[in-house]
Design a protein around this motif. Structure first.
Motif, PDB file in Angstrom:
ATOM      1  N   ARG A  58     -13.997  23.829  41.228  1.00  0.00           N
ATOM      2  CA  ARG A  58     -15.133  24.533  40.661  1.00  0.00           C
ATOM      3  C   ARG A  58     -14.701  25.919  40.182  1.00  0.00           C
ATOM      4  NH1 ARG A  58     -20.739  24.196  41.303  1.00  0.00           N
ATOM      5  NH2 ARG A  58     -20.551  22.698  43.021  1.00  0.00           N
ATOM      6  N   GLN A  59     -15.117  26.246  38.974  1.00  0.00           N
ATOM      7  CA  GLN A  59     -14.892  27.582  38.411  1.00  0.00           C
ATOM      8  C   GLN A  59     -16.234  28.125  37.955  1.00  0.00           C
ATOM      9  OE1 GLN A  59     -11.862  27.519  35.375  1.00  0.00           O
ATOM     10  NE2 GLN A  59     -10.188  27.298  36.853  1.00  0.00           N
ATOM     11  N   GLY A  60     -16.843  28.921  38.812  1.00  0.00           N
ATOM     12  CA  GLY A  60     -18.176  29.414  38.502  1.00  0.00           C
ATOM     13  C   GLY A  60     -19.177  28.284  38.506  1.00  0.00           C
TER      14      GLY A  60
ATOM     15  N   LEU B  12     -10.502  19.816  35.816  1.00  0.00           N
ATOM     16  CA  LEU B  12      -9.777  18.708  36.434  1.00  0.00           C
ATOM     17  C   LEU B  12      -8.302  18.784  36.060  1.00  0.00           C
ATOM     18  CD1 LEU B  12     -12.826  17.759  36.240  1.00  0.00           C
ATOM     19  CD2 LEU B  12     -11.940  15.437  36.214  1.00  0.00           C
ATOM     20  N   SER B  13      -7.449  18.429  37.009  1.00  0.00           N
ATOM     21  CA  SER B  13      -6.008  18.403  36.773  1.00  0.00           C
ATOM     22  C   SER B  13      -5.415  17.166  37.442  1.00  0.00           C
ATOM     23  CB  SER B  13      -5.330  19.661  37.325  1.00  0.00           C
ATOM     24  OG  SER B  13      -5.806  20.825  36.677  1.00  0.00           O
ATOM     25  N   GLY B  14      -4.546  16.485  36.711  1.00  0.00           N
ATOM     26  CA  GLY B  14      -3.905  15.298  37.269  1.00  0.00           C
ATOM     27  C   GLY B  14      -3.516  14.337  36.163  1.00  0.00           C
TER      28      GLY B  14
ATOM     29  N   ALA C 189     -11.842  12.167  40.650  1.00  0.00           N
ATOM     30  CA  ALA C 189     -11.029  13.294  41.100  1.00  0.00           C
ATOM     31  C   ALA C 189     -11.419  13.676  42.521  1.00  0.00           C
ATOM     32  CB  ALA C 189     -11.209  14.494  40.164  1.00  0.00           C
ATOM     33  N   ALA C 190     -10.436  14.171  43.258  1.00  0.00           N
ATOM     34  CA  ALA C 190     -10.677  14.602  44.629  1.00  0.00           C
ATOM     35  C   ALA C 190     -11.502  15.878  44.637  1.00  0.00           C
ATOM     36  CB  ALA C 190      -9.349  14.827  45.337  1.00  0.00           C
ATOM     37  N   LEU C 191     -12.536  15.899  45.487  1.00  0.00           N
ATOM     38  CA  LEU C 191     -13.418  17.063  45.597  1.00  0.00           C
ATOM     39  C   LEU C 191     -12.845  18.075  46.600  1.00  0.00           C
ATOM     40  CD1 LEU C 191     -16.803  15.132  45.761  1.00  0.00           C
ATOM     41  CD2 LEU C 191     -15.919  16.438  43.811  1.00  0.00           C
ATOM     42  N   PRO C 192     -13.136  19.346  46.412  1.00  0.00           N
ATOM     43  CA  PRO C 192     -12.599  20.367  47.321  1.00  0.00           C
ATOM     44  C   PRO C 192     -12.955  20.142  48.782  1.00  0.00           C
ATOM     45  CG  PRO C 192     -13.573  21.381  45.377  1.00  0.00           C
ATOM     46  CD  PRO C 192     -13.935  19.938  45.324  1.00  0.00           C
ATOM     47  N   ASP C 193     -14.144  19.625  49.059  1.00  0.00           N
ATOM     48  CA  ASP C 193     -14.597  19.430  50.438  1.00  0.00           C
ATOM     49  C   ASP C 193     -14.322  18.030  50.965  1.00  0.00           C
ATOM     50  OD1 ASP C 193     -15.565  22.042  50.441  1.00  0.00           O
ATOM     51  OD2 ASP C 193     -17.512  21.419  49.635  1.00  0.00           O
ATOM     52  N   GLY C 194     -13.522  17.264  50.219  1.00  0.00           N
ATOM     53  CA  GLY C 194     -13.213  15.901  50.632  1.00  0.00           C
ATOM     54  C   GLY C 194     -14.008  14.878  49.853  1.00  0.00           C
ATOM     55  N   GLY C 195     -13.509  13.654  49.815  1.00  0.00           N
ATOM     56  CA  GLY C 195     -14.167  12.608  49.052  1.00  0.00           C
ATOM     57  C   GLY C 195     -13.694  12.599  47.612  1.00  0.00           C
ATOM     58  N   THR C 196     -14.147  11.604  46.881  1.00  0.00           N
ATOM     59  CA  THR C 196     -13.770  11.439  45.479  1.00  0.00           C
ATOM     60  C   THR C 196     -15.014  11.506  44.610  1.00  0.00           C
ATOM     61  OG1 THR C 196     -11.906  10.020  46.106  1.00  0.00           O
ATOM     62  CG2 THR C 196     -12.620   9.946  43.809  1.00  0.00           C
ATOM     63  N   GLY C 197     -15.018  12.418  43.666  1.00  0.00           N
ATOM     64  CA  GLY C 197     -16.150  12.559  42.755  1.00  0.00           C
ATOM     65  C   GLY C 197     -15.869  11.915  41.414  1.00  0.00           C
ATOM     66  N   LEU C 198     -16.904  11.797  40.623  1.00  0.00           N
ATOM     67  CA  LEU C 198     -16.795  11.270  39.263  1.00  0.00           C
ATOM     68  C   LEU C 198     -17.247  12.352  38.287  1.00  0.00           C
ATOM     69  CD1 LEU C 198     -18.192   7.653  39.732  1.00  0.00           C
ATOM     70  CD2 LEU C 198     -15.851   8.264  39.114  1.00  0.00           C
ATOM     71  N   PHE C 199     -16.491  12.479  37.198  1.00  0.00           N
ATOM     72  CA  PHE C 199     -16.756  13.526  36.221  1.00  0.00           C
ATOM     73  C   PHE C 199     -16.712  12.936  34.815  1.00  0.00           C
ATOM     74  CE2 PHE C 199     -15.241  15.561  39.996  1.00  0.00           C
ATOM     75  CZ  PHE C 199     -15.967  16.744  40.076  1.00  0.00           C
TER      76      PHE C 199
ATOM     77  N   ILE D  77      -3.397   9.514  30.487  1.00  0.00           N
ATOM     78  CA  ILE D  77      -4.232  10.699  30.307  1.00  0.00           C
ATOM     79  C   ILE D  77      -3.749  11.788  31.257  1.00  0.00           C
ATOM     80  CG2 ILE D  77      -6.564  11.632  30.380  1.00  0.00           C
ATOM     81  CD1 ILE D  77      -6.211   9.550  28.201  1.00  0.00           C
ATOM     82  N   ASP D  78      -3.306  12.901  30.683  1.00  0.00           N
ATOM     83  CA  ASP D  78      -2.899  14.057  31.476  1.00  0.00           C
ATOM     84  C   ASP D  78      -3.981  15.131  31.368  1.00  0.00           C
ATOM     85  OD1 ASP D  78      -0.314  13.227  32.454  1.00  0.00           O
ATOM     86  OD2 ASP D  78       0.411  13.400  30.397  1.00  0.00           O
ATOM     87  N   LEU D  79      -4.404  15.624  32.519  1.00  0.00           N
ATOM     88  CA  LEU D  79      -5.448  16.639  32.583  1.00  0.00           C
ATOM     89  C   LEU D  79      -4.860  17.932  33.155  1.00  0.00           C
ATOM     90  CD1 LEU D  79      -8.038  14.241  34.201  1.00  0.00           C
ATOM     91  CD2 LEU D  79      -8.158  15.040  31.845  1.00  0.00           C
ATOM     92  N   ASP D  80      -5.023  19.004  32.425  1.00  0.00           N
ATOM     93  CA  ASP D  80      -4.521  20.311  32.860  1.00  0.00           C
ATOM     94  C   ASP D  80      -5.654  21.323  32.730  1.00  0.00           C
ATOM     95  OD1 ASP D  80      -3.066  22.513  33.567  1.00  0.00           O
ATOM     96  OD2 ASP D  80      -1.826  22.562  31.755  1.00  0.00           O
ATOM     97  N   ASP D  81      -6.418  21.466  33.819  1.00  0.00           N
ATOM     98  CA  ASP D  81      -7.607  22.317  33.810  1.00  0.00           C
ATOM     99  C   ASP D  81      -8.567  21.919  32.692  1.00  0.00           C
ATOM    100  OD1 ASP D  81      -6.830  23.749  36.018  1.00  0.00           O
ATOM    101  OD2 ASP D  81      -5.932  25.393  34.878  1.00  0.00           O
ATOM    102  N   ALA D  82      -8.735  20.614  32.522  1.00  0.00           N
ATOM    103  CA  ALA D  82      -9.665  20.106  31.510  1.00  0.00           C
ATOM    104  C   ALA D  82     -11.088  20.216  32.029  1.00  0.00           C
ATOM    105  CB  ALA D  82      -9.347  18.655  31.171  1.00  0.00           C
ATOM    106  N   PRO D  83     -12.008  20.742  31.246  1.00  0.00           N
ATOM    107  CA  PRO D  83     -13.392  20.874  31.718  1.00  0.00           C
ATOM    108  C   PRO D  83     -14.080  19.518  31.859  1.00  0.00           C
ATOM    109  CG  PRO D  83     -13.224  21.470  29.394  1.00  0.00           C
ATOM    110  CD  PRO D  83     -11.819  21.258  29.873  1.00  0.00           C
ATOM    111  N   GLY D  84     -14.869  19.395  32.908  1.00  0.00           N
ATOM    112  CA  GLY D  84     -15.620  18.167  33.133  1.00  0.00           C
ATOM    113  C   GLY D  84     -16.948  18.456  33.798  1.00  0.00           C
TER     114      GLY D  84
END
Length: 369
Positions: A137-139, A144-146, A164-174, A199-206
């Motif tokens: 999360r940014q603001g 997403l990165s991976g 993608a893996a969520l900061p607090d655990g678990g896997t989210g969908l974006f 697909i390469d993600l480097d701080d891609a917004p989602g």
């Protein structure tokens, strides 16, 4: 219990078969060699008949209708990405998306927007495996990165549903826009004529699909639905491979008689038919279970295992009984075998399905070999 198709499902089957009747081997080869890898006119026809929106509204259609359509697509080896570019990720959006996100489904059903489900990662085994792609999360937004690979239809998807893996655990969908900054595609063609990408993600917004909460259950259910659909496609390919083989045995002559007069060859064709019926019955069982709301990973694994074994048997026997012509570019049997092989390795090979079943042995009182 009635295993017959309803009148509406028969009409859907016949309509799909008619739309795809123009696909002979030469036409298909030309289509998959050129961009975008499928026929835009056929894609539009699929949209106009409502096929690209099957399952988005469970009250109107569901897994059995998808099974009917995908069986016909497998029979003709149609390259249109119905499941991976529309129905699979579309069902996730319909299930978890916000009202604004679900509005996207109108364009998907209309054939104007292509989706992709980016979940599988290099080295991942099993749908329950932890993903290494991260969401931060940014603001008020997320990045997403991976790396995701393989991503079928990822070469041209307008929107991707990314796990993608969520900061607090678990896997989210974006939901990630296909043209987003930080998203890089490395397109490729698979050996069976399909299209995909790394697909390469480097701080891609989602944007979170619905809420940014653990979606492991939804992902598992999506994989079960997609697995049922690709198994239906495999059944259609097996049906066509068996038909071509039996027709060949009835017409090809050796020592002055047709091949079907040789008992051993006829018995081998009969064994192919047994394999087909085992796969067909398991696929119907899986689709009916999903229709009843029972999205059981064990049923999905049993179905995928049987379809994989049957597909390998029928593909190998079809080529063996045809001889050299079976692997030529101009003849369909080799292409059917390639597609069956690709499906066997999609969403886990037969060996992977055995591991799923072994992991669930504890659920049974008795296991017999």
């Amino acid at each position: 219990m009635d295993f017959q198709l309803s009148d509406e499902q028969v009409l859907l089957r016949d309509t799909t078969r008619s739309m795809l009747s123009g696909y002979d081997t030469e036409t298909r080869n030309d289509v998959i060699e050129a961009d975008p890898g499928f026929n835009p006119q056929v894609w539009k026809q699929l949209a106009d008949t409502g096929i690209l929106g099957l399952g988005f509204d469970p009250d109107e259609s569901g897994p059995l209708e998808i099974m009917v359509v995908l069986t016909e697509m497998g029979r003709r080896l149609a390259p249109e990405p119905v499941i991976h570019g529309a129905l699979g990720p579309g069902a996730l959006i319909a299930e978890r998306g916000t009202a604004d996100q679900r509005e996207l489904l109108d364009a998907v059903a209309g054939g104007e927007h292509i989706l992709a489900f980016a979940h599988t990662e290099p080295g991942m085994r099993g749908v329950a495996a932890q993903v290494s792609t991260t969401a931060v999360r940014q603001g008020d937004s997320w990045v997403l990165s991976g790396r995701k690979n393989p991503v079928l239809t990822g070469d041209r998807a307008d929107t991707l549903v990314v796990s993608a893996a969520l900061p607090d655990g678990g896997t989210g969908l974006f939901v990630v826009d296909g043209s987003a900054d930080g998203l890089t595609r490395r397109p490729y063609r698979t050996f069976d004529g399909q299209r995909g990408a790394q697909i390469d993600l480097d701080d891609a917004p989602g944007s979170p699909l619905g809420e940014a909460t653990d979606a492991t259950g939804a992902i598992e259910h999506a994989m079960i639905r997609i697995s049922s659909a690709v198994c239906a496609e495999a059944v259609g390919a097996m049906e066509e491979a068996l038909r071509l083989t039996t027709d060949y045995l009835k017409t090809r002559k050796q020592f002055g008689v047709t091949l079907n007069t040789f008992q051993t060859l006829t018995q081998r064709a009969a064994d192919m038919y047994v394999s087909l019926e085992l796969a067909r019955s398991m696929n119907l069982y899986a689709a009916m279970s999903i229709t009843d709301g029972n999205l059981d990973p064990v049923i999905a694994a049993r179905t995928k295992l049987q379809v994989g074994r049957s597909g390998r048997h029928i593909a190998q026997e079809s080529i063996q009984l045809h001889g050299g012509i079976g692997v030529t570019w101009e003849y369909p049997v080799g292409h059917l075998a390639a597609r069956l092989t690709a499906i066997e390795h999609t969403l886990g090979s037969s060996q992977d399905q055995l591991h799923v079943l072994m992991d669930n042995l504890g659920s049974y009182d008795l296991a017999k070999l």
